[in-house]
Design an enzyme around this catalytic site. Structure first.
Site, PDB file in Angstrom:
ATOM      1  CE  LYS A 107      -3.992   1.938   2.501  1.00 41.10           C
ATOM      2  NZ  LYS A 107      -4.867   1.829   3.703  1.00 41.10           N
ATOM      3  CB  SER A 118      -8.276   3.713   2.642  1.00 39.20           C
ATOM      4  OG  SER A 118      -7.393   3.068   3.546  1.00 39.20           O
ATOM      5  CB  SER A 138      -8.737   1.110   5.634  1.00 40.91           C
ATOM      6  OG  SER A 138      -9.385   2.348   5.493  1.00 40.91           O
TER       7      SER A 138
END
Lengths: 493, 95
Positions: free
Chosen positions: A77, A157, A181
């Site tokens: 990420k 997210s 997330s």
């Protein structure tokens, strides 16, 4: 096909010599080339570095005694600082930021031999539930509704990580979870996502959103893979004062545990009004599966559940406004010129942050400002105590909780609600565990009537990821969820 | 609780977020909506409840008071948007 393998199967295959790390990495890089222009799951692809690391991995493997993740292709990420590789948090303000250091979690993964394919897309600064707030553009969910090619959101997210793993352009990926997330995008994309106990993984070098909530975790296609990755990511780090020195157990061994006599709590308050019949049915199916696996099903109450989301939307923005004060155009990040210092700050922060990030900074500044602190922030911290107490009380009587992960399946990129509060409701089932700091995992279990994946969430005691993993493995086995999205490596629809 | 425009303007100034008039009005409406939704928390009796600060999952540790890192000026300056030699620069503050 190499891009379909689980991490555990690939680790075995590499050791047996069925294929080399170079072949494995090349298969993934070529799938990224084909699929990423459509999915936008990666912001940065580090093909050259990945190929060099694969050559190194093959040498390590042939020397014997290679660490578990040697040669395994992962997505990272774009919130984890990676030394010498651009790290943007999907924000314009960090568009050119190249960290001179490596985050603790990614350092540990590298030490375990993992090969990084690149940096995955996310909501800007991890603030969002649909990956629609990224400065690098939205991520497309590799799943489509049956007979409908409309682009759906991957959740957020960690939407790029979820989409990459689902589509087979990463074998696993790191995510971060502040209010859901990791778990919510895992559910939307039909994969496994595990948020560990707060303090299990170091936050050092992970770009901060809300420091008392942020926690890194694995996103994978199987529960065993999540256990393997978590084992590599977790552990004490003196550079994070909130990181626990509890010993890291053998998470993988937990996947083989018997569930005989395990007490599974079903929280009454999660049967929120308006829960769709489909989600209720999937939940009931999960309850039946765990009962069949030898668990005892117990009704429990978490009375403050309905206050979780509102409490979260005081605490998380408050911490965000404080953490994001550092982006002022002076020491790093983009600067937008101004005549005075104040004007430079304002121009930089106005142009550098997107709409949702600005909204949360404003909200956080308000609840922390003189005259409002007690009414909002202090009150929210007290309610947070009550929410955590709910879990502690429930866990006196049960070993693990089972709930749906999200109130719906993935929705369309153009079906985004215009009211921010409606958007926040996506996290209604994931936020309470974040507030309490307890570990929780989403496991994909079935497809809905439109052909989209649905997930169930298991929540455990502080530092008892093992029970969560054991119950998750049982759900996975019973559900036998093998469906894959139409957009995936080797089968582009 | 609704939010007036003057308060919104003050908050935007405190946050150094630089909103124009149109954005301020939009922010006023959106924050007002969120604050209205948050009013549900007024139902909760928090009398005598201690605030949860952090998550208490790790106790603060002490370590020897020694230098563990440093001498990294080049690294620290490597992402500076503007610099002169080993200094970060900002617009002139004192005339």
């Amino acid at each position: 096909m190499l891009t379909n393998l689980s991490i555990s199967a690939a680790a075995n295959g590499l050791r047996r010599g069925d294929f080399t790390a170079v072949e494995l990495i090349d298969a993934h890089l070529s799938a990224i080339e084909t699929l990423n222009p459509k999915l936008n799951a990666y912001i940065t692809v580090t093909a050259e570095e990945a190929r060099a690391a694969a050559v190194q991995a093959d040498q390590t493997l042939s020397a014997g005694d290679a660490p578990i993740l040697t040669g395994i292709p992962l997505g990272i990420k774009d919130l984890f600082c990676t030394k010498g590789v651009k790290t943007t948090a999907a924000s314009r303000i960090l568009d050119n930021f190249v960290p001179p250091y490596e985050s603790t979690v990614t350092s540990k993964l590298l030490e375990s031999g993992a090969v990084f394919l690149g940096k995955t897309n996310l909501d800007e600064f991890a603030m969002g539930s649909a990956n629609l707030t990224s400065h690098a553009g939205p991520v497309e969910n590799p799943w489509h509704r049956t007979n409908d090619s409309a682009a759906l959101v991957p959740g957020g997210s960690s939407g790029g990580s979820a989409a990459a793993v689902a589509a087979g352009i990463a074998m696993g990926a790191t995510g971060t979870d502040t209010g859901g997330s990791i778990r919510q995008p895992a559910a939307y994309c039909g994969i496994v996502g595990l948020k560990p106990t707060y303090g299990r993984c170091s936050r050092w070098g992970t770009i901060a959103f809300a420091s008392s909530l942020d926690q890194a975790g694995p996103m994978t296609r199987t529960v065993e893979d999540a256990a393997i990755m978590l084992g590599a990511m977790a552990g004490f780090d003196p550079k994070d004062s909130t990181c626990s020195d509890q010993a890291v157990p053998d998470f993988r061994a937990a996947t083989k545990r018997s569930l005989k006599g395990l007490r599974v709590g079903i929280p009454a308050e999660y049967r929120a009004e308006g829960m769709s019949a489909e989600i209720q049915a999937v939940w009931q199916q999960g309850i039946d599966w765990l009962r069949d696996a030898g668990c005892e099903i117990v009704d429990v109450s978490l009375p403050h559940t309905k206050y979780g989301l509102a409490t979260y939307y005081i605490i998380a923005p408050a911490e965000c406004s404080s953490n994001l004060a550092r982006y002022d155009g002076v020491r790093f990040g983009e600067r937008v010129a101004g005549k005075s210092l104040d004007e430079m700050y304002e121009n930089t922060r106005h142009d550098g942050f997107g709409e949702e990030v600005r909204r949360r900074i404003l909200m956080g500044t308000y609840v922390l400002s003189a005259g409002y602190y007690d009414a909002y922030y202090l009150k929210a911290q007290k309610i947070r105590t009550l929410i955590r107490r709910d879990f502690t009380n429930a866990f006196e009587n049960v070993d693990v909780l089972l709930t749906p992960t999200a109130p719906t399946a993935a929705f369309g990129q153009n079906e985004k609600p215009s009211d921010p509060v409606q958007m926040y409701l996506n996290d209604i089932f994931t936020v309470p565990a974040s507030m309490a700091g307890v570990p929780a995992m989403s496991v994909p279990v079935s497809l809905d009537s439109q052909g989209l994946p649905l997930g169930l969430q298991l929540i455990g005691r502080h530092f008892d990821e093992e029970t969560v993993i054991a119950a998750g493995a049982a759900l996975e086995k019973a559900a036998a969820f093998t469906a894959r999205p139409n957009l995936r490596a080797g089968a582009v629809a | 609780m609704s939010l007036d425009l003057a308060t919104t303007r003050r908050i935007a100034k405190l946050a150094r977020i630089g909103l124009n008039d149109q954005e301020l009005e939009a922010a006023q409406a959106e924050l007002g909506g969120i604050l209205g939704w948050i009013e549900i928390l007024n139902e909760v009796d928090v009398e005598g409840v201690p605030p949860m600060v952090g998550t208490d999952m790790a106790s603060l540790r002490q370590r020897e008071d020694v230098v563990t890192d440093g001498d990294r000026a080049a690294d620290i300056l490597s992402n500076a948007p503007d610099r002169v030699g080993p200094f970060f620069t900002v617009p002139k503050v004192v005339e």
